[in-house]
Enzyme design. Structure first.
Site, PDB file in Angstrom:
ATOM      1  CE1 TYR A  10      -4.020  -1.932  -0.027  1.00 27.07           C
ATOM      2  CE2 TYR A  10      -3.171  -3.038   2.039  1.00 27.07           C
ATOM      3  CZ  TYR A  10      -3.770  -3.104   1.141  1.00 27.07           C
ATOM      4  OH  TYR A  10      -4.946  -4.056   0.883  1.00 27.07           O
ATOM      5  CB  SER A  56      -5.825  -5.603   5.487  1.00 27.58           C
ATOM      6  OG  SER A  56      -6.425  -5.703   4.115  1.00 27.58           O
ATOM      7  CE1 TYR A  57      -1.949  -9.003  -1.318  1.00 23.22           C
ATOM      8  CE2 TYR A  57       0.040  -8.445  -0.616  1.00 23.22           C
ATOM      9  CZ  TYR A  57      -0.475  -9.122  -1.313  1.00 23.22           C
ATOM     10  OH  TYR A  57       0.009  -9.763  -2.296  1.00 23.22           O
ATOM     11  CD1 TRP A 108      -7.696  -3.743  -1.496  1.00 21.09           C
ATOM     12  CD2 TRP A 108      -7.664  -5.425  -3.031  1.00 21.09           C
ATOM     13  NE1 TRP A 108      -6.403  -4.061  -1.523  1.00 21.09           N
ATOM     14  CE2 TRP A 108      -6.368  -5.332  -2.222  1.00 21.09           C
ATOM     15  CE3 TRP A 108      -7.332  -6.731  -3.904  1.00 21.09           C
ATOM     16  CZ2 TRP A 108      -4.988  -6.173  -2.194  1.00 21.09           C
ATOM     17  CZ3 TRP A 108      -6.453  -7.574  -4.072  1.00 21.09           C
ATOM     18  CH2 TRP A 108      -5.258  -7.298  -3.103  1.00 21.09           C
ATOM     19  CG  ASP A 144     -12.352  -8.370   9.388  1.00 23.34           C
ATOM     20  OD1 ASP A 144     -12.065  -7.283   8.349  1.00 23.34           O
ATOM     21  OD2 ASP A 144     -11.476  -9.349   9.163  1.00 23.34           O
ATOM     22  CG  HIS A 146     -10.667  -4.871   6.675  1.00 20.98           C
ATOM     23  ND1 HIS A 146     -10.308  -6.182   6.772  1.00 20.98           N
ATOM     24  CD2 HIS A 146      -9.930  -4.282   5.713  1.00 20.98           C
ATOM     25  CE1 HIS A 146      -9.409  -6.319   5.799  1.00 20.98           C
ATOM     26  NE2 HIS A 146      -8.920  -5.386   5.450  1.00 20.98           N
TER      27      HIS A 146
END
Length: 582
Positions: free
Chosen positions: A74, A144-145, A192, A269, A304
């Site tokens: 990101y 997340s990622y 996304w 989430d 999330h």
């Protein structure tokens, strides 16, 4: 209110930059050590020769340190939010390694989500362990990622990886990321997968995610909004659980991993199912006793973008709903990486599970998940639209509605990424719709808790060869406020398994098992439970066009007449995990 009006009103101001993808350190204000040493843009070679840009932060110029690793898609590490991670690590005696993943920002190679992180993460761990400033121990954290890459790096059982702390992380990329219940997760995968992850950097383009996302056929959606994105097309081309998705079913690969994990999730989430699933499979199946005994699970009333605010949607959960993230992580990593003794719920011998009981709004420690004392109780749907623990005795009973893909039920709350949609919302804006069947209990007379996995068993028939059925669990307060807790979906063709699609025979009654994931709520006297049954949740989920055609290949649609059966022969129900009062 129409679908278009409601969705437009909720997300007209939404931009990709508003999506949170970082660890939640709301109060972390420490500074870098005075003796900090930094090395920017160090090229780290992967096994195929591709160099990944890596920044190194050391507490002092000399010495060997345990290392905390962030692998990020990101940012390039220069943002204040990412610098905060480096301050956090070095202020507590750790080296911090920040790496842009393959194909992002200044790292070489071609960007493609998820798969490449297995070997790249493993190679990076090996590289860190060999450095003169490293003591050979590496921990990873992030959400997340940034959490995905932790699990993916762990697959090779690299001995340098001592502990991880994945927050709001997927673990089964078919069932969580792309096709929950077999229905494509349209809003998150488009915004996304196309808009955010469709370029080397996080660029925000003037894309109308309200009108543009409705384009049919879906296989042309990315091109219609100006992109050509190979991974998005691959997701559309694999609507069933097949060999494409199997390497990314991390729950099924627990035997290949041997790392203690602090699993952090939120009741709202988008990846809640996997946070719980990863904890369960790693506890039972991971490759070492240390790993099996080293799993911890924390679930709060968060979406999330976890641990950001005590209020979510229309519900206030109180200040105690937030946790001290930095202290928790340091305690975790100090134990595993520095051999520090710690007397808390995170460490061996203490309660491995900590959950927030909504409604009562308190944290509670538990010894296992699901709770051993759970009593699974069916609440049955009745033709008079009541919901009770009494099974139907009539030989017949059914209710009908028409599902029109051209006018789907709009998304209003739930376990999704988008800030303007996620969480618990009063469902009143949907009251006028005729394509939702609502079933409600009598008011509860005493405080009653349900905590654990929730599912629905719906007996239904349809005029279509394929369609969707959805169930939403709602709490109705005495003042009439009705907010959602959790929901689930099943695409009819996947009723027998996500790897075995089979169309249905129009008019035939089938039993549909809907996984509604999990929740925890303490009902107060006067509260009621409501179950809404419908066939769409748009734009969170791609519409089933009711034709039986191959997914994403057509723009043709037709109205489906749906019949929900509730009789002695067909006892449609929701199964709630009731917790006995002490």
């Amino acid at each position: 209110m129409s679908m278009r009006q409601l969705v437009f009103g909720l997300i007209i101001t939404l931009s990709l930059s508003s999506i949170s993808h970082g660890q939640s350190f709301p109060d972390f204000k420490q500074a870098f050590p005075d003796t900090l040493k930094v090395m920017y843009h160090v090229p780290v070679a992967m096994r195929d020769g591709v160099n990944l840009t890596t920044d190194i932060y050391l507490p002092t110029a000399d010495g060997k340190y345990p290392t905390l690793l962030i692998r990020d898609m990101y940012t390039n590490g220069s943002s204040a939010g990412r610098q905060k991670y480096a301050k956090f690590a070095t202020a507590n005696g750790y080296a911090l390694v920040f790496q842009s993943v393959r194909g992002r920002y200044d790292s070489e190679g071609k960007w493609y989500p998820y798969f490449q992180e297995i070997n790249d993460g493993d190679d990076t761990l090996t590289w860190i362990a060999k450095q003169s400033w490293s003591d050979g121990k590496v921990g990873m954290f992030g959400s997340s990622y940034l959490a995905s890459v932790q699990w993916l790096a762990a697959i090779n059982k690299n001995p340098a990886l001592v502990a991880i702390a994945p927050a709001v992380s997927p673990g089964n990329y078919y069932r969580d990321v792309a096709y929950p219940g077999g229905a494509f997760s349209l809003l998150s995968r488009a915004s996304w997968g196309i808009g955010l992850a469709g370029s080397r950097t996080n660029m925000s383009f003037p894309i109308d995610w309200v009108n543009g996302i409705s384009h049919l056929p879906l296989e042309n959606l990315a091109e219609n909004v100006g992109f050509k994105v190979p991974h998005f097309q691959d997701w559309l081309n694999h609507p069933s659980y097949d060999d494409y998705w199997k390497p990314l079913n991390l729950e099924a690969r627990a035997t290949e991993m041997a790392v203690p994990a602090l699993n952090i999730g939120g009741w709202f989430d988008v990846f809640l199912r996997s946070t719980i699933g990863s904890y369960q499979t790693m506890t039972k199946e991971s490759a070492s006793a240390t790993s099996r005994n080293g799993q911890r699970l924390i679930i709060g009333p968060w979406p999330h973008g976890w641990n950001k605010s005590s209020k979510l949607g229309d519900v206030e959960f109180g200040e105690t709903s937030l946790i001290d993230t930095p202290d928790m992580l340091i305690e975790w990593f100090d134990y595993w990486m520095k051999g520090s003794d710690a007397n808390s719920n995170l460490i061996s011998g203490k309660a491995p599970v900590r959950i927030f009981i909504m409604g009562e709004n308190v944290w509670r420690d538990e010894q296992e998940w699901p709770l051993a004392r759970t009593e699974y109780r069916p609440y049955y749907l009745h033709a008079d639209k009541s919901l009770s623990d009494k099974a139907p005795t009539a030989t017949s009973g059914a209710l009908n509605y028409d599902y029109d893909p051209a006018d789907p039920v709009p998304t209003l709350g739930g376990n999704i990424m988008m800030p303007k949609l996620r969480g618990p919302y009063d469902q009143k804006p949907l009251d006028g719709r005729k394509d939702i069947l609502r079933f409600v209990t009598e008011p509860f007379t005493k405080a009653t808790e349900f905590t654990g996995p929730i599912s629905a068993e719906i007996y239904a028939s349809s005029s279509a060869p394929d369609t969707d059925f959805m169930a939403k669990l709602i709490i109705v307060k005495p003042d009439g406020t009705a907010f959602n807790l959790v929901d689930g979906v099943i695409r009819a063709r996947y009723r027998e398994g996500f790897d075995t699609p089979k169309l249905i025979e129009p008019g035939k009654v089938y039993k549909y098992e809907i996984d509604m994931w999990a929740s925890s709520y303490m009902l107060s006297p006067g509260d009621r439970i409501r179950i809404d049954v419908t066939s769409s949740n748009y734009p969170r989920l791609a519409r089933n066009l009711n034709t039986g055609a191959d997914f994403a290949k057509t723009s043709q649609m037709k109205i489906a007449n749906q019949t929900i059966h509730m009789s002695k022969q067909y006892p449609s129900s929701i199964i709630l995990p009731m917790i006995p009062s002490e």
